[in-house]
Design a protein around this motif. Structure first.
Motif, PDB file in Angstrom:
ATOM      1  N   GLY A   1      -2.349  -3.463   4.272  1.00 53.34           N
ATOM      2  CA  GLY A   1      -3.094  -3.058   3.094  1.00 53.34           C
ATOM      3  C   GLY A   1      -2.207  -2.734   1.918  1.00 53.34           C
ATOM      4  O   GLY A   1      -2.641  -2.731   0.771  1.00 53.34           O
ATOM      5  N   PHE A   2      -0.952  -2.508   2.204  1.00 52.96           N
ATOM      6  CA  PHE A   2      -0.021  -2.086   1.174  1.00 52.96           C
ATOM      7  C   PHE A   2       0.894  -3.210   0.714  1.00 52.96           C
ATOM      8  O   PHE A   2       1.759  -3.027  -0.130  1.00 52.96           O
ATOM      9  N   GLY A   3       0.708  -4.405   1.294  1.00 51.26           N
ATOM     10  CA  GLY A   3       1.493  -5.548   0.862  1.00 51.26           C
ATOM     11  C   GLY A   3       2.867  -5.647   1.497  1.00 51.26           C
ATOM     12  O   GLY A   3       3.752  -6.317   0.978  1.00 51.26           O
ATOM     13  N   LEU A   4       3.060  -4.999   2.630  1.00 47.48           N
ATOM     14  CA  LEU A   4       4.347  -5.140   3.321  1.00 47.48           C
ATOM     15  C   LEU A   4       4.327  -6.416   4.134  1.00 47.48           C
ATOM     16  O   LEU A   4       3.300  -7.078   4.240  1.00 47.48           O
ATOM     17  N   ASN A   5       5.446  -6.749   4.731  1.00 43.71           N
ATOM     18  CA  ASN A   5       5.473  -7.924   5.586  1.00 43.71           C
ATOM     19  C   ASN A   5       4.627  -7.648   6.814  1.00 43.71           C
ATOM     20  O   ASN A   5       4.871  -6.708   7.545  1.00 43.71           O
TER      21      ASN A   5
ATOM     22  N   GLN B   1       5.744  -0.925  13.407  1.00 45.49           N
ATOM     23  CA  GLN B   1       6.291  -0.401  12.163  1.00 45.49           C
ATOM     24  C   GLN B   1       5.169  -0.217  11.149  1.00 45.49           C
ATOM     25  O   GLN B   1       5.118  -0.914  10.144  1.00 45.49           O
ATOM     26  N   PRO B   2       4.299   0.721  11.413  1.00 47.28           N
ATOM     27  CA  PRO B   2       3.161   0.897  10.519  1.00 47.28           C
ATOM     28  C   PRO B   2       3.585   1.571   9.223  1.00 47.28           C
ATOM     29  O   PRO B   2       4.500   2.386   9.198  1.00 47.28           O
ATOM     30  N   CYS B   3       2.908   1.206   8.128  1.00 53.97           N
ATOM     31  CA  CYS B   3       3.149   1.907   6.871  1.00 53.97           C
ATOM     32  C   CYS B   3       2.297   3.175   6.859  1.00 53.97           C
ATOM     33  O   CYS B   3       1.524   3.420   7.774  1.00 53.97           O
ATOM     34  N   SER B   4       2.444   3.944   5.814  1.00 56.98           N
ATOM     35  CA  SER B   4       1.753   5.230   5.745  1.00 56.98           C
ATOM     36  C   SER B   4       0.242   5.097   5.793  1.00 56.98           C
ATOM     37  O   SER B   4      -0.473   6.023   6.147  1.00 56.98           O
ATOM     38  N   LEU B   5      -0.233   3.941   5.376  1.00 53.49           N
ATOM     39  CA  LEU B   5      -1.675   3.757   5.325  1.00 53.49           C
ATOM     40  C   LEU B   5      -2.236   3.107   6.584  1.00 53.49           C
ATOM     41  O   LEU B   5      -3.441   3.055   6.775  1.00 53.49           O
TER      42      LEU B   5
ATOM     43  N   GLN C   1      -5.003   4.596   8.788  1.00 56.30           N
ATOM     44  CA  GLN C   1      -6.315   4.652   8.145  1.00 56.30           C
ATOM     45  C   GLN C   1      -6.869   3.255   7.871  1.00 56.30           C
ATOM     46  O   GLN C   1      -8.077   3.038   7.898  1.00 56.30           O
ATOM     47  N   TYR C   2      -5.977   2.320   7.592  1.00 53.85           N
ATOM     48  CA  TYR C   2      -6.435   0.999   7.178  1.00 53.85           C
ATOM     49  C   TYR C   2      -6.800   0.088   8.347  1.00 53.85           C
ATOM     50  O   TYR C   2      -7.767  -0.683   8.265  1.00 53.85           O
TER      51      TYR C   2
ATOM     52  N   ILE D   1     -10.393  -0.212   9.425  1.00 53.17           N
ATOM     53  CA  ILE D   1     -11.213  -0.881   8.404  1.00 53.17           C
ATOM     54  C   ILE D   1     -11.044  -2.392   8.523  1.00 53.17           C
ATOM     55  O   ILE D   1     -12.008  -3.151   8.541  1.00 53.17           O
TER      56      ILE D   1
ATOM     57  N   ILE E   1     -13.852  -5.307   9.356  1.00 48.50           N
ATOM     58  CA  ILE E   1     -14.116  -6.502   8.548  1.00 48.50           C
ATOM     59  C   ILE E   1     -14.012  -7.745   9.424  1.00 48.50           C
ATOM     60  O   ILE E   1     -14.869  -8.625   9.392  1.00 48.50           O
TER      61      ILE E   1
ATOM     62  N   GLU F   1      -0.299  -4.280  -6.068  1.00 51.91           N
ATOM     63  CA  GLU F   1       0.653  -4.003  -4.990  1.00 51.91           C
ATOM     64  C   GLU F   1       1.974  -3.466  -5.535  1.00 51.91           C
ATOM     65  O   GLU F   1       2.466  -2.431  -5.098  1.00 51.91           O
TER      66      GLU F   1
ATOM     67  N   ARG G   1       3.500   0.290  -5.055  1.00 47.84           N
ATOM     68  CA  ARG G   1       4.816   0.467  -4.426  1.00 47.84           C
ATOM     69  C   ARG G   1       5.785   1.114  -5.409  1.00 47.84           C
ATOM     70  O   ARG G   1       6.542   2.021  -5.050  1.00 47.84           O
TER      71      ARG G   1
ATOM     72  N   ILE H   1     -18.122  -0.121   5.677  1.00 44.00           N
ATOM     73  CA  ILE H   1     -16.736  -0.563   5.497  1.00 44.00           C
ATOM     74  C   ILE H   1     -16.286  -0.281   4.071  1.00 44.00           C
ATOM     75  O   ILE H   1     -15.211   0.276   3.830  1.00 44.00           O
TER      76      ILE H   1
ATOM     77  N   LEU I   1     -10.551   5.878   1.628  1.00 39.65           N
ATOM     78  CA  LEU I   1      -9.108   5.744   1.818  1.00 39.65           C
ATOM     79  C   LEU I   1      -8.359   5.808   0.494  1.00 39.65           C
ATOM     80  O   LEU I   1      -7.388   6.547   0.359  1.00 39.65           O
TER      81      LEU I   1
ATOM     82  N   ILE J   1       9.805   2.699   6.105  1.00 37.96           N
ATOM     83  CA  ILE J   1       9.272   1.345   6.087  1.00 37.96           C
ATOM     84  C   ILE J   1       8.135   1.172   5.094  1.00 37.96           C
ATOM     85  O   ILE J   1       7.479   0.149   5.071  1.00 37.96           O
TER      86      ILE J   1
ATOM     87  N   ARG K   1      10.226  -3.848   4.039  1.00 39.24           N
ATOM     88  CA  ARG K   1      10.440  -4.008   5.468  1.00 39.24           C
ATOM     89  C   ARG K   1      11.417  -5.144   5.710  1.00 39.24           C
ATOM     90  O   ARG K   1      11.296  -6.221   5.142  1.00 39.24           O
TER      91      ARG K   1
END
Ligand code: FES
Ligand code: FES
Lengths: 149, 149
Positions: free
Chosen positions: A93-97, A103-107, A110-111, A114, A118, B7, B11, B114, B121, B140, B144
């Motif tokens: 959800g945060f646009g990481l790889n 290696q979850p991001c902070s979101l 929660q994401y 969801i 979907i 994004e 970031r 949803i 969120l 991370i 990443r």
DNA sequence: ATATTAAAAGACCAAAAGGTCTTTTAATAT
DNA sequence: ATATTAAAAGACCTTTTGGTCTTTTAATAT
């Protein structure tokens, strides 16, 4: 939520299926009008869907679009993926790889639920199930009258 | 999920806040590198964010981007809305004229929760809360390393 | 003062998304 | 056979998104 092409494609497919349940085989002019989408663009999109094998068509008098009755139901997800690619609702959800549990991001915490919801929604609902629902009574799936202000 | 500009903006904002917690005031070159975004585009986006009043900046030696400590936390939703407009996650999942309870489409019952979860969120999480989470250990959030294949 | 540093401003470019229109091909009805 | 109908094919256009680069302005350090 989705891009325009996907929206028109889904609405168009559902409309064709609704008509097919009535024994009809709509053409581009009718489809575009009923789903409230640009005529030529709708034509292009329907043709693409035929080429992708999601539905059939015949040219000439009495021609139009229709589904192969022998095929199984077409989940929304299949259409969405074919048009928008696999990245839709599979990434972070945060646009990481690419999102993953290790290696979850902070979101992520929660994401992830969801995103899963979907995925479930577009997997469980199909063009056919939506068309059946629509047939059951309400007439607001494809085109809604603008509320007078 | 979000478009590129959103994004990079999110970031970038989180990165600035993280650095600010360390008493630093990063510049564009550093920000772009750390959030793994195109240099000039990042610059443009950060400038837009300043103009929108989300953060402050100073030019010249020792310059960079920083937050006004007197301001309250900045929810992700505020940033998203400023960049992508209000339509994001407020409309019908099926592309009808604005979703509502009175005239729900076939997907509404499944989609509404949803959409509400997404809204929650982005409303409950802020640039500052994400920066604080980040500071707590994991590294991370912003960039990443690609996994070796 | 002036050299240096770094953001601001804005011109410019490329790709993707969204949309229009004409021509061609294949059905069908007469 | 041929006129009509409707999809297929594809050229073309516009807007939006994403991105690059140069010039200008404002800080700071010497
Ligand atoms: S890693 Fe970011 S949402 Fe999963
Ligand atoms: S009316 Fe379609 S999702 Fe609410």
């Amino acid at each position: 939520m989705f891009n325009k092409e996907t929206e028109y494609a889904l609405r168009g497919l559902v409309y064709v299926q609704i008509q097919q349940l009535k024994g009809l085989k709509p053409g581009i002019i009718e489809i575009a009008k009923e789903i409230d989408a640009p005529l030529f663009y709708t034509g292009k999109i329907m043709q693409r869907l035929v080429k992708m094998g999601f539905l059939l068509s015949t040219k000439g008098k009495g021609g139009g679009f229709y589904f192969d009755l022998n095929k199984e139901d077409l989940p929304l997800k299949t259409v969405i993926q074919a048009i928008e690619g696999g990245k839709a609702y599979s990434g972070c959800g945060f646009g990481l790889n690419s999102c993953n549990e290790d290696q979850p991001c902070s979101l992520h915490e929660q994401y992830a639920p969801i995103r899963d919801a979907i995925n479930k929604l577009v997997s469980l609902n199909s063009v056919q199930s939506l068309a059946r629902d629509y047939n059951d009574g309400d007439d607001i799936l494809l085109k809604r009258e603008k509320t007078i202000d």
